[in-house]
Design an enzyme around this catalytic site. Structure first.
Site, short mmCIF file in Angstrom:
data_model
loop_
_atom_site.label_atom_id
_atom_site.label_comp_id
_atom_site.label_asym_id
_atom_site.label_seq_id
_atom_site.Cartn_x
_atom_site.Cartn_y
_atom_site.Cartn_z
N LYS A 279 0.84 -1.21 0.00
CA LYS A 279 0.00 0.00 0.00
C LYS A 279 0.87 1.26 0.00
O LYS A 279 2.07 1.19 0.18
CB LYS A 279 -0.94 -0.01 1.21
CG LYS A 279 -1.97 -1.16 1.14
CD LYS A 279 -2.80 -1.08 -0.12
CE LYS A 279 -3.92 -2.11 -0.18
NZ LYS A 279 -3.48 -3.50 -0.31
C1 LIG Z 1 -9.61 -2.41 -1.95
C2 LIG Z 1 -9.04 -3.21 -0.82
N1 LIG Z 1 -9.77 -3.38 0.28
C3 LIG Z 1 -9.32 -4.07 1.33
C4 LIG Z 1 -8.08 -4.65 1.32
C5 LIG Z 1 -7.65 -5.46 2.48
O1 LIG Z 1 -6.54 -4.96 3.15
P1 LIG Z 1 -5.58 -5.92 4.00
O2 LIG Z 1 -4.78 -6.73 3.02
O3 LIG Z 1 -4.73 -4.97 4.78
O4 LIG Z 1 -6.43 -6.75 4.87
C6 LIG Z 1 -7.27 -4.49 0.19
C7 LIG Z 1 -5.92 -5.09 0.21
O5 LIG Z 1 -5.23 -5.34 -0.69
C8 LIG Z 1 -7.76 -3.77 -0.91
O6 LIG Z 1 -7.04 -3.63 -2.03
#
Ligand SMILES: Cc1ncc(COP(=O)(O)O)c(C=O)c1O
Length: 374
Positions: free
Chosen positions: A181
């Protein structure tokens, strides 16, 4: 191999982590947690924030905090990351899918209203790959049908809609700090909102429903979760936040270079930036059209052989066995989602990418387009 995305840790990360460890505040209280929960919402332009263990838990917490539960429906894009749908399922609710827009790859607002039923409680606006959703019609629909807007800005740190930062556009918003990210602490997330009631609910549910006013009393009126981020993770994320504008600028600069070098190649659709949008280009993403020499999968395979890592686009939510088995309605057609899911890929996009690497990637693609011998 040029990685698709590598974290760039160029600030105070080590110093802050050492300080957190030396202070012995390594659990979920401490100055870095407090500082990040203050600075992050200030940066986005909202009032309150609470840190979580991931973007996924942030979404679950946000949905729980706004009252999503059994029997409810939440509208989400058909073209998105699976965590959006899973977070709805964790609440015992059903995710309802809306097809994508061919240009922005976000949920097509024209198709939302037909999916609304008496059970619909919220719309999840997900800003895919860094391009903001077109929010005006979403606001109108939400107002008309009394729906809350949950913003998933995991991919849109630094993106803007009509001059306002993504994350400040919904009733409650979530970010991820996963390693790929815009800013990262390895694993982590945050929920932000300007609604004090939602904020208090988030703090309550994330801490096992210990009473907010008496956190050390072992009396729990509701089922809660432990979604608390540690001070050590917050130390890394705070150092990252201090450099966020550097990262956003470099991703936008890289996108400009990619665009210039790829725009003449037949059969490649470049990512868009609408005139009401600022695209952070979290992942520099393209579509491989029929006029290109190779299919998307052939191109990805060939690039891999040349030392260039890529990723395919998401597969539609209506194609996920898990969601179908859970009872989400997977019938109906999602032609745009299916099309972009089959054509899309993202190229190396990390903030630390070098111009020479972009040149090499684009030269390689250009040569393949002409079918040149490399
Ligand atoms: C649009 C979106 N929402 C939620 C997430 C979930 O995040 P995490 O991987 O930190 O749980 C991601 C992760 O890649 C994402 O791209």
């Amino acid at each position: 191999m040029i990685p698709v995305c590598e974290p760039l840790l160029i600030g105070n990360e080590l110093e802050y982590v050492k300080d957190a460890v030396a202070s012995s505040w390594i659990s979920s209280s401490g100055k870095y947690v407090a500082e990040l929960e203050k600075k992050f919402p200030e940066y986005i332009g909202v009032n309150y924030a609470t840190l979580t263990t991931s973007g996924t838990t942030a979404l679950h917490l946000a949905l729980r905090a706004i009252g999503i539960g059994e029997g409810d429906e939440v509208i989400i894009p058909a073209f998105t990351m699976i965590a959006c749908a899973f977070s709805v399922c964790y609440c015992g609710a059903k995710a309802v899918f809306v097809d994508a827009d061919r240009e922005t790859w976000n949920m097509n607002p024209d198709l939302i209203e037909e999916k609304i039923t008496s059970k619909t409680k919220a719309v999840m606006a997900v800003h895919i790959y860094g391009h903001p959703c077109y929010m005006d019609p979403i606001y109108e629909i939400a107002k008309k049908h009394n729906l809350l807007i949950v913003e998933d800005a995991a991919e849109a740190m630094g993106s803007e809609y009509k001059g306002k930062k993504c994350g400040s556009l919904g009733d409650i918003s979530c970010f991820s700090f996963f390693a790929n990210k815009m800013i990262t602490c390895g694993e982590g997330g945050i929920v932000i909102t300007s609604n004090k009631n939602f904020y208090d609910k988030c703090r309550y549910f994330k801490n096992l429903c210990f009473p907010l006013d008496k956190p050390r009393v072992f009396s729990h009126d509701d089922i809660g979760f432990n979604y608390r981020m540690t001070n050590v993770h917050a130390a890394i994320a705070l150092a990252q936040l201090e450099k966020v504008d550097v990262y956003i600028n470099s991703r936008r600069e890289h996108a400009k270079l990619y665009n210039e070098r790829l725009k003449e190649i037949r059969g490649i659709t470049l990512p868009c930036e609408k005139d009401w949008a600022l695209n952070s280009y979290w992942m520099y993403s393209i579509l491989i059209e029929d006029e290109f020499n190779l299919s998307r999968d052939q191109l990805m395979q060939t690039l891999k052989e040349k030392g260039i890592d890529t990723r395919p686009f998401f597969i539609g939510m209506h194609r996920q066995k898990s969601l179908k088995d859970f009872g989400c309605d997977s019938s109906g057609d999602y032609p745009v989602t299916d099309e972009i899911a089959g054509r899309g890929l993202y190229l190396p996009s990390g903030s630390g990418l070098k111009v020479e690497q972009i040149d090499y990637i684009c030269d390689t693609i250009r040569a393949l387009a002409k079918n040149d011998k490399l």
